[in-house]
Design a protein around this motif. Structure first.
Motif, PDB file in Angstrom:
ATOM      1  N   GLY A  21      -5.288  -2.343   5.081  1.00  0.00           N
ATOM      2  CA  GLY A  21      -4.678  -1.016   4.991  1.00  0.00           C
ATOM      3  C   GLY A  21      -5.523   0.083   5.593  1.00  0.00           C
TER       4      GLY A  21
ATOM      5  N   SER B  98      -0.904   3.270   6.380  1.00  0.00           N
ATOM      6  CA  SER B  98      -1.986   2.736   7.195  1.00  0.00           C
ATOM      7  C   SER B  98      -1.670   2.872   8.677  1.00  0.00           C
TER       8      SER B  98
ATOM      9  N   GLU C  59      -2.137  -3.300  -2.525  1.00  0.00           N
ATOM     10  CA  GLU C  59      -2.458  -4.336  -1.534  1.00  0.00           C
ATOM     11  C   GLU C  59      -3.887  -4.828  -1.742  1.00  0.00           C
TER      12      GLU C  59
ATOM     13  N   GLY D 104       0.798  -1.220   0.000  1.00  0.00           N
ATOM     14  CA  GLY D 104       0.000   0.000   0.000  1.00  0.00           C
ATOM     15  C   GLY D 104       0.831   1.270   0.000  1.00  0.00           C
TER      16      GLY D 104
END
Lengths: 334, 334
Positions: free
Chosen positions: A301, A261, A76, A71
């Motif tokens: 994420g 994230s 992802e 990500g």
């Protein structure tokens, strides 16, 4: 010192000079980045810490930048690519494991029953990972990963997974290295799942990859030493684990951190709380057309706490849709 | 690329060239090594793997050399220096711990009762280490080590501990780096006990130090992130642990390994069993006049199995007395 050594040193230096000139020329403009505030802030940070006349100057050996992977450097979605690898491995190995046809979570994988797979939860995923990532030597596993990453295709784009990397981030990695930074990956993903290909794709050598790991055991097989991968967690490199692993592997605090994230929150806190000028960057997935759009509610994420903290701590939030001229190299340039 | 960047790159390259020339000139001759077979074999290995025309050529990024620390780069008598550090810390902290006067193994330390201390065995030593190495942040511990290493004196030589490093090994480290090698420490000693000073003394940066460790925990204290050292073993970097840790940290196999005891046996096996030309070196303590003499029967730094295996596997056994013109920099040169 002999003439040969002097000649070799001279050649090396001339080569180094050419490399620097070319690298700088390629990287300086960050061509896939729009002329946005995010880009401006990153460039001005780099200028400040690399200018010997600046009060924010940082010597080259302390210019350490850490990057999350899933990500942040590549996609992802629809699931972490390492999970898709594990699923592919279950399918490949199924003929050697007839018992999997009646055993969860393997049965769910073989029947493409995603609901049951999801219901198997963390325990189920761990079982998948252990069945596909352990039981072989480190060299055998490396070959398995190389074979997969060289041929497997992403389920929606039909591209190689290594094509699902973000072009602006590749440029940023190169740009930082051209300015004397040492770039590291610090990922929740498996360290041995990344090492076989990240040097080729990101220019990051194996010793600069930090990740989650299972235990290994040293053995002599007919006098030849091997490391055998065991079905036992060694370290989970996520959340609070990221600063712990950074300290363990690097032993000094990065001056720049890039994540996307809440799994990167503590790494961003750790890197940006050090003395002197620091850079924290969050890549926000805002582009449902070219990539995916998700944040606070996402299971994969999730970006929630780290987004709140970005404002307080002065981290840059990169808006993929607004800040990136293109996301993937395979798009035609604008 | 702008004029300023080009100028900076040029300056960097000229600097690099000068550095290489000077480093090569200083290192090429390994002045503290006698003109012995050991020296010759090391030099011919380096020549072979660095000559692009040689069948044994190894690209610079794969030139990884690993060094044990205690007994390989510095002395380990009368006891591992880290244990002497722990003992000094117990004395320093004793006023805050009145209970130690009646509690073993602390009482033994405070009364200099070495017999009781030895009888406390591994469990006692572990207790000493935990009481002196845990309970503070990583930054606080680093400062404690720096203060100690900058002032404490070796019990028999009365030198700073950092003067108890082997001059021929300092030259060898520099010589290897001048030939494109990346030098790592892989020690049974504590990773955080070494990092504060090894860059200054050995030229090895924190990220190239591998060692034993205790666990750390990430915490926010008034919003400021810290890593707190916990009284719990994380990893013992000795024997079978050394190849495991090398793989974990570096992710590729070294082509050269240097050790002095059976604790280095598996590291030597692992490094020298790889493909292509490899170098295994054992430093043998044979010089009771200038340093210490011990091997098969010693409790500290026992060299027994690895000595037997050296012949079979073609490892070089350096005889400190015969092969080194001087051991310590503080000796007058011959």
């Amino acid at each position: 010192m002999g003439f040969t050594t002097a000649t070799a040193a001279l050649r090396l230096s001339v080569g180094m000079l050419l490399f620097l000139v070319l690298a700088a020329a390629r990287a300086e403009s960050l061509p896939s980045w729009n002329d946005s505030e995010s880009r401006h802030q990153i460039v001005s940070f780099v200028a400040a810490v690399t200018d010997p006349g600046s009060p924010d100057f940082v010597p080259a050996d302390a210019r350490i930048a850490v990057f999350d992977n899933d990500g942040t450097l590549w996609s992802e979605r629809p699931a972490y690519f390492q999970l898709l690898f594990a699923i592919d491995r279950v399918k490949t190995l199924a003929s050697e494991h007839p018992e999997w046809r009646q055993r969860q979570p393997f049965q769910a994988v073989l029947e493409a029953d995603l609901r049951t797979l999801a219901e198997s939860g963390e325990k189920g995923l761990l079982e998948l990972v252990m069945a596909t990532h352990a039981g072989m030597t480190t060299e055998e596993f490396s070959t398995i990963v190389e074979d997969w990453i060289g041929t497997a295709r992403h389920p929606t784009s039909n591209r190689l997974y290594t094509e699902m990397v973000y072009q602006p981030m590749l440029e940023l990695l190169e740009y930082l290295r051209a300015h004397g930074f040492k770039t590291y990956i610090v990922s929740g993903g498996g360290i041995e799942f990344m090492r076989p290909w990240v040097e080729r794709v990101y220019g990051i050598p194996p010793e600069q990859v930090i990740g989650s790991s299972i235990k290994t055991r040293f053995e002599l097989r007919d006098g030849e030493p091997v490391l055998v991968r065991l079905p036992e967690i060694n370290f989970i490199d996520d959340k609070e684990g990221k600063p712990v692993a950074i300290h363990q592997h690097i032993g000094r605090r990065p001056i720049a951190a890039f994540g996307n994230s809440d799994g990167d929150l503590q790494m961003l806190q750790w890197a940006t709380a050090g003395e002197g000028r620091r850079l924290g960057v969050i890549i926000r997935h805002t582009d449902a057309d070219r990539e995916w759009a998700y944040d606070r509610e996402s299971l994969i994420g999730r970006l929630d706490k780290a987004l709140d903290e970005a404002a307080e701590r002065g981290w840059i939030v990169v808006d993929m849709k607004e800040d990136w001229g293109r996301v993937f190299a395979f798009e035609s340039p604008e």
